[in-house]
Design an enzyme around this catalytic site. Structure first.
Site, PDB file in Angstrom:
ATOM      1  CE  LYS A   1     -31.742  -6.691  -0.078  1.00 27.75           C
ATOM      2  NZ  LYS A   1     -32.300  -5.291   0.163  1.00 27.75           N
TER       3      LYS A   1
ATOM      4  CG  ASP B   1     -28.475  -0.706   1.416  1.00 28.88           C
ATOM      5  OD1 ASP B   1     -29.097  -1.405   2.148  1.00 28.88           O
ATOM      6  OD2 ASP B   1     -29.298   0.281   0.649  1.00 28.88           O
TER       7      ASP B   1
ATOM      8  CD  GLU C   1     -35.549  -4.085   6.506  1.00 30.66           C
ATOM      9  OE1 GLU C   1     -35.437  -4.039   5.550  1.00 30.66           O
ATOM     10  OE2 GLU C   1     -35.189  -3.638   7.704  1.00 30.66           O
TER      11      GLU C   1
ATOM     12  CD  GLU D   1     -34.207  -0.293   0.516  1.00 31.21           C
ATOM     13  OE1 GLU D   1     -34.740   0.859   0.655  1.00 31.21           O
ATOM     14  OE2 GLU D   1     -33.360  -0.667   1.032  1.00 31.21           O
TER      15      GLU D   1
ATOM     16  CG  ASP E   1     -28.852  -4.015  -0.847  1.00 29.99           C
ATOM     17  OD1 ASP E   1     -29.906  -4.450  -1.283  1.00 29.99           O
ATOM     18  OD2 ASP E   1     -28.946  -3.812   0.567  1.00 29.99           O
TER      19      ASP E   1
HETATM   20  O1  KIV Z   1     -28.889  -4.058   3.697  1.00 31.21           O
HETATM   21  C1  KIV Z   1     -29.570  -4.868   4.326  1.00 31.21           C
HETATM   22  O2  KIV Z   1     -28.859  -5.594   5.291  1.00 31.21           O
HETATM   23  C2  KIV Z   1     -30.776  -5.546   3.821  1.00 31.21           C
HETATM   24  C3  KIV Z   1     -31.370  -6.559   4.894  1.00 31.21           C
HETATM   25  C4  KIV Z   1     -31.752  -5.783   6.035  1.00 31.21           C
HETATM   26  C5  KIV Z   1     -32.325  -7.328   4.065  1.00 31.21           C
HETATM   27  O3  KIV Z   1     -31.358  -5.161   2.908  1.00 31.21           O
END
Ligand code: KIV
Length: 273
Positions: A122, A53, A191, A124, A92
């Site tokens: 993915k 994202d 991260e 968070e 994401d």
């Molecule tokens: O969105 C993204 O680029 C990420 C990375 C920083 C792991 O989540």
């Protein structure tokens, strides 16, 4: 310089990542958001492409990752998928598409998988999203977790500084990492946390841990493609290594073109019909 894998991989799957961790081969991961760059990254034999994202910042120029929508993530993911033959493509779940409840999280994940052809999602967070993680996995969708600095919560944190420095937050991160593994996540991203803590979590978990600003003792590394290629010059955290300086190279190419057009040098007699 190119890397020859110990065992050539035809198509990277979530099981390949587990095998790489077991045999101690580091996992390489980069972001991509469009067909052309995803094709180059895949041809270079990256293990995992993240349709992050961070497209909200990098592609759309927003200050944070919050504004990007599920439809926009699906658009980016579809473009990447059309280019990729080898890498595992992880997408994401954007802010607002899964935090509400686990049913919404599942529906958002299904839309990504169905409409883009991606291989995994993915999201968070730890304990707060664990019901959603379980529900998504129970539908057969592989989930990658993301702990430490979680940019979708930037207004809660207030800054993009290093996370989990204090014991209380580090303890919660360790608990969350275990919960994500127990819920069935195939990997997690850590991260911007202290390298020692990332090392401890990596040793504790069976699933691969991919770091960004989390030191060397993790199972793999991820960077934002536009940052490491130097297309974006403004983002310079300590963990970033720049491999090219494309901002200056592209600018110089464009300036050269403009000069040729103005000087009536382009096109010449061989560049016309
Ligand atoms: O969105 C993204 O680029 C990420 C990375 C920083 C792991 O989540």
């Amino acid at each position: 310089m190119s890397f020859t894998p110990s065992k050539p991989i035809k198509r990277v799957t979530v099981h390949t990542l587990e095998e790489l961790k077991q045999r101690g081969e580091k996992i390489s991961m980069l972001t991509a958001y469009d067909y052309s760059l995803a094709k180059i990254v895949d041809d270079a034999n990256i293990d995992v492409i993240l349709v992050g994202d961070s497209a909200s910042n990098v592609m759309a120029g927003h200050e944070t990752t919050l504004p990007i929508t599920l439809d926009q993530m699906i658009y980016h993911a579809s473009s990447v998928i059309r280019a990729v033959k080898r890498a595992l493509v992880v997408v994401d779940l954007p802010f607002g598409s899964y935090q509400g409840n686990s049913k919404e999280a599942l529906l958002s994940s299904i839309r990504i998988m169905k409409e883009s052809g991606a291989h995994a999602i993915k999201l968070e967070g730890g304990e707060e999203v664990i019901e959603s993680v379980k529900r998504i996995i129970s539908a057969g969708v592989p989930v990658m977790g993301h702990l430490g600095l979680t940019p979708q919560s930037i207004y809660k944190f207030g800054t993009y500084s290093v996370r989990a420095v204090e014991k209380e937050e580090a303890d919660k991160l360790i608990r969350d990492a275990q919960l994500l593994q127990d819920a069935g996540c195939f990997a997690i991203v850590l991260e911007k946390i202290p390298a020692e803590l990332a090392h401890q979590v990596t040793d504790m978990l069976k699933i691969p841990v991919i770091g960004i600003g989390a030191g060397a003792n993790v199972d793999g590394q991820v960077l934002v493609l536009h940052d490491m290629l130097g297309i974006n010059k403004d983002f310079t955290p300590r963990f970033m290594r720049r491999y090219l300086n494309l901002y200056d190279q592209i600018k110089s190419g464009v300036e050269h073109y403009i000069a040729d057009v103005k000087a009536k040098d382009f096109p010449n007699s061989n560049e016309q019909y």
